[in-house]
Design a protein around this motif. Sequence first.
Motif, mmCIF file in Angstrom:
data_model
loop_
_atom_site.group_PDB
_atom_site.id
_atom_site.type_symbol
_atom_site.label_atom_id
_atom_site.label_comp_id
_atom_site.label_asym_id
_atom_site.label_seq_id
_atom_site.Cartn_x
_atom_site.Cartn_y
_atom_site.Cartn_z
ATOM 1 N N TYR A 92 -28.101 12.707 -7.783
ATOM 2 C CA TYR A 92 -27.713 14.038 -7.312
ATOM 3 C C TYR A 92 -28.834 15.019 -7.632
ATOM 4 O O TYR A 92 -29.677 14.759 -8.505
ATOM 5 C CB TYR A 92 -26.411 14.493 -7.969
ATOM 6 N N PRO A 93 -28.877 16.174 -6.969
ATOM 7 C CA PRO A 93 -29.957 17.153 -7.195
ATOM 8 C C PRO A 93 -29.972 17.692 -8.630
ATOM 9 O O PRO A 93 -29.043 17.466 -9.422
ATOM 10 C CB PRO A 93 -29.633 18.255 -6.181
ATOM 11 N N PRO A 94 -31.026 18.436 -8.968
ATOM 12 C CA PRO A 94 -31.243 18.838 -10.361
ATOM 13 C C PRO A 94 -30.146 19.669 -11.002
ATOM 14 O O PRO A 94 -29.956 19.579 -12.221
ATOM 15 C CB PRO A 94 -32.553 19.628 -10.287
ATOM 16 N N LEU A 95 -29.407 20.496 -10.261
ATOM 17 C CA LEU A 95 -28.355 21.270 -10.919
ATOM 18 C C LEU A 95 -27.287 20.355 -11.515
ATOM 19 O O LEU A 95 -26.696 20.681 -12.547
ATOM 20 C CB LEU A 95 -27.727 22.272 -9.950
ATOM 21 N N THR A 96 -27.023 19.229 -10.877
ATOM 22 C CA THR A 96 -26.112 18.247 -11.477
ATOM 23 C C THR A 96 -26.709 17.690 -12.759
ATOM 24 O O THR A 96 -25.994 17.481 -13.754
ATOM 25 C CB THR A 96 -25.824 17.108 -10.482
ATOM 26 N N ALA A 97 -28.022 17.451 -12.746
ATOM 27 C CA ALA A 97 -28.678 16.955 -13.957
ATOM 28 C C ALA A 97 -28.573 17.969 -15.094
ATOM 29 O O ALA A 97 -28.304 17.609 -16.250
ATOM 30 C CB ALA A 97 -30.139 16.641 -13.661
ATOM 31 N N TYR A 98 -28.762 19.261 -14.777
ATOM 32 C CA TYR A 98 -28.632 20.296 -15.802
ATOM 33 C C TYR A 98 -27.197 20.364 -16.324
ATOM 34 O O TYR A 98 -26.969 20.548 -17.533
ATOM 35 C CB TYR A 98 -29.043 21.652 -15.241
ATOM 36 N N GLN A 99 -26.240 20.252 -15.425
ATOM 37 C CA GLN A 99 -24.831 20.246 -15.851
ATOM 38 C C GLN A 99 -24.555 19.050 -16.752
ATOM 39 O O GLN A 99 -23.844 19.165 -17.768
ATOM 40 C CB GLN A 99 -23.919 20.218 -14.623
ATOM 41 N N SER A 100 -25.122 17.889 -16.412
ATOM 42 C CA SER A 100 -24.954 16.702 -17.262
ATOM 43 C C SER A 100 -25.581 16.922 -18.629
ATOM 44 O O SER A 100 -25.007 16.529 -19.659
ATOM 45 C CB SER A 100 -25.582 15.485 -16.576
ATOM 46 N N TRP A 101 -26.745 17.564 -18.643
ATOM 47 C CA TRP A 101 -27.406 17.847 -19.924
ATOM 48 C C TRP A 101 -26.563 18.797 -20.774
ATOM 49 O O TRP A 101 -26.386 18.572 -21.984
ATOM 50 C CB TRP A 101 -28.783 18.473 -19.669
ATOM 51 N N TYR A 182 -17.296 16.299 -10.248
ATOM 52 C CA TYR A 182 -17.425 17.747 -10.465
ATOM 53 C C TYR A 182 -17.667 18.470 -9.137
ATOM 54 O O TYR A 182 -18.493 19.381 -9.050
ATOM 55 C CB TYR A 182 -18.593 18.033 -11.418
ATOM 56 N N ASN A 183 -16.924 18.085 -8.095
ATOM 57 C CA ASN A 183 -17.115 18.700 -6.782
ATOM 58 C C ASN A 183 -16.812 20.195 -6.791
ATOM 59 O O ASN A 183 -17.353 20.949 -5.974
ATOM 60 C CB ASN A 183 -16.223 18.017 -5.746
ATOM 61 N N SER A 184 -15.949 20.638 -7.683
ATOM 62 C CA SER A 184 -15.552 22.043 -7.690
ATOM 63 C C SER A 184 -16.731 22.975 -7.966
ATOM 64 O O SER A 184 -16.708 24.141 -7.551
ATOM 65 C CB SER A 184 -14.458 22.283 -8.737
ATOM 66 N N VAL A 185 -17.767 22.482 -8.639
ATOM 67 C CA VAL A 185 -18.928 23.327 -8.901
ATOM 68 C C VAL A 185 -19.665 23.616 -7.592
ATOM 69 O O VAL A 185 -19.956 24.774 -7.264
ATOM 70 C CB VAL A 185 -19.861 22.663 -9.925
ATOM 71 N N MET A 186 -19.957 22.556 -6.839
ATOM 72 C CA MET A 186 -20.608 22.736 -5.539
ATOM 73 C C MET A 186 -19.763 23.620 -4.624
ATOM 74 O O MET A 186 -20.269 24.554 -3.984
ATOM 75 C CB MET A 186 -20.835 21.384 -4.873
ATOM 76 N N LEU A 187 -18.476 23.335 -4.557
ATOM 77 C CA LEU A 187 -17.586 24.095 -3.676
ATOM 78 C C LEU A 187 -17.422 25.531 -4.158
ATOM 79 O O LEU A 187 -17.272 26.455 -3.353
ATOM 80 C CB LEU A 187 -16.233 23.396 -3.588
ATOM 81 N N GLY A 188 -17.457 25.728 -5.473
ATOM 82 C CA GLY A 188 -17.375 27.078 -6.010
ATOM 83 C C GLY A 188 -18.555 27.937 -5.586
ATOM 84 O O GLY A 188 -18.398 29.104 -5.215
ATOM 85 N N PHE A 189 -19.747 27.359 -5.624
ATOM 86 C CA PHE A 189 -20.921 28.105 -5.159
ATOM 87 C C PHE A 189 -20.797 28.439 -3.676
ATOM 88 O O PHE A 189 -21.232 29.507 -3.230
ATOM 89 C CB PHE A 189 -22.194 27.305 -5.428
ATOM 90 N N LEU A 190 -20.209 27.537 -2.890
ATOM 91 C CA LEU A 190 -19.996 27.825 -1.466
ATOM 92 C C LEU A 190 -19.050 29.009 -1.289
ATOM 93 O O LEU A 190 -19.292 29.899 -0.468
ATOM 94 C CB LEU A 190 -19.461 26.575 -0.768
ATOM 95 N N VAL A 191 -17.955 29.027 -2.055
ATOM 96 C CA VAL A 191 -17.002 30.130 -1.953
ATOM 97 C C VAL A 191 -17.661 31.438 -2.375
ATOM 98 O O VAL A 191 -17.428 32.493 -1.752
ATOM 99 C CB VAL A 191 -15.736 29.844 -2.791
#
Length: 495
Positions: A92-101, A182-191
């Motif tokens: 997944y793209p880097p923001l997912t990596a940062y969230q994992s970190w 953690y789909n809600s993070v991506m979808l939250g940014f869309l909202v």
Amino acid sequence: MPTSPQRPVNSPPIERWFQFLDTQHARAIALPITILFALLIRWCVGLYGYSGYGTPPLYGDYEAQRHWMEITVHLPPSRWYFYDLQYWGLDYPPLTAYQSWLCGMVAHYIDPSWVALDTSRGLETNKLFMRASAIVLEFLIYVPAVIMLVRLKTSWIAQQTAIFAILLQPCLILVDHGHFQYNSVMLGFLVWSVYFAAREHYIAMAMAFCCSFMFKQMGLYYSPAIFAFLLAKCFYPTNSPRLFINLAITVIATISVILLPWIFSLEQLQQIAIRVFPVARGLYEDKVANVWCAINVVVKLRSLFHTLTLVRLATGATLLACLPACAHLFYALKRTTVANATLLKYCLVNTSLAFFLFSFQVHEKTILVPLTPALLLIHEEKQAVHWMVQVALFSIYPLLLVDGQAISYWVLAIGWFMLECPAHKGVLQWIATVAMAIIHILQALVPPPAVLPDIYKVLNVTYSCALFVGFYGYFNYRQFTYLQKQPTASKSKTE
């Protein structure tokens, strides 16, 4: 403050609940009750199984998310997209990596064994932490965005019923807090992006959207609609090259900051692109209710054509399916300033449905992508949205059954049907619902024949796909005809 007018007795039960609170002058407790109820449902769903529970050696998505916490905590960013790719390599793209970190650092502080490098593989004793992390992130990003956007509506009862429907729709709950992602993070940014569009904060809109697709690449399903909307704003109502330049700088700067640890290495950037866009995995993943998987029942596309040919076919079909809605949005914004955000929502549904139906490498969980902007249209399309939620939920049933979430599925499906669905459903919706019930009954009572072990999955895929194609046609029609029912005068920004 005067109370709202009485609602008809055939309104959905949840609407009558908010009507009751309104008449009792108890508006203050409505939103806290909704939020607490949403939290309770998520926690209860989390008590059941998840992807890959007790199934070594690779387990499932739950282990993938935990493993990414492990590698991001213990390895430098230069190795995140290279480390042991055969065992849940980061894709997944880097923001997912940062969230994992970030989650991994919290886990390491609580108990280092939860994210010990290599030795923690397959660990399942940290379920409480993992479930809590998904809830916290959703309530930090997705839930506030939904509340802020819906509150732009003027009717208090309309606000509350919409918030309840969006937060309690079962598909996101079962995928994020059942299956586990953690789909809600991506979808939250869309909202948030739609909210900023409604408020005419276009720079913030662009930043929020960049965060969406830099968290999960499926956020790109929205990109044609977002691009058409922002491009139109650069030309209408007046030609604004300054806005165009500012948007370009914002997008480049946002993506560059997110990619900063890798931005000076072409090898690193290439590896991220390869991991994020895994062409080698094939046209689709498992059994998914899109056109290619449905066609595969009759024509084995993956056997007849080379992967590169299928990539070109899928890309061309996707762009062609996106074109009508995007072109309409661009030119519609030239003619009117009425309901800009509403037209954007329609276009987001249509482009994301086009990607879900026709793009390359689609997962069954990806139905969340078109479902989210559809839910934002619940005021305008109450019956269609409730029906789409039913079909989306049905389409992910095979996934949830494997995850041990069958009980949660049935409880939330029945609850949604009873609390949210309009009392007067159309004939087509009743027929579709009965057909889904029949497939469920057959699957529960009649074992599949030995020569067709996946017959019920195939029925689910083909039937759901046919309905999603119908929704694609319907929402395109509604977008094209929406302005015909609106006054010609400009309205407020919040519309």
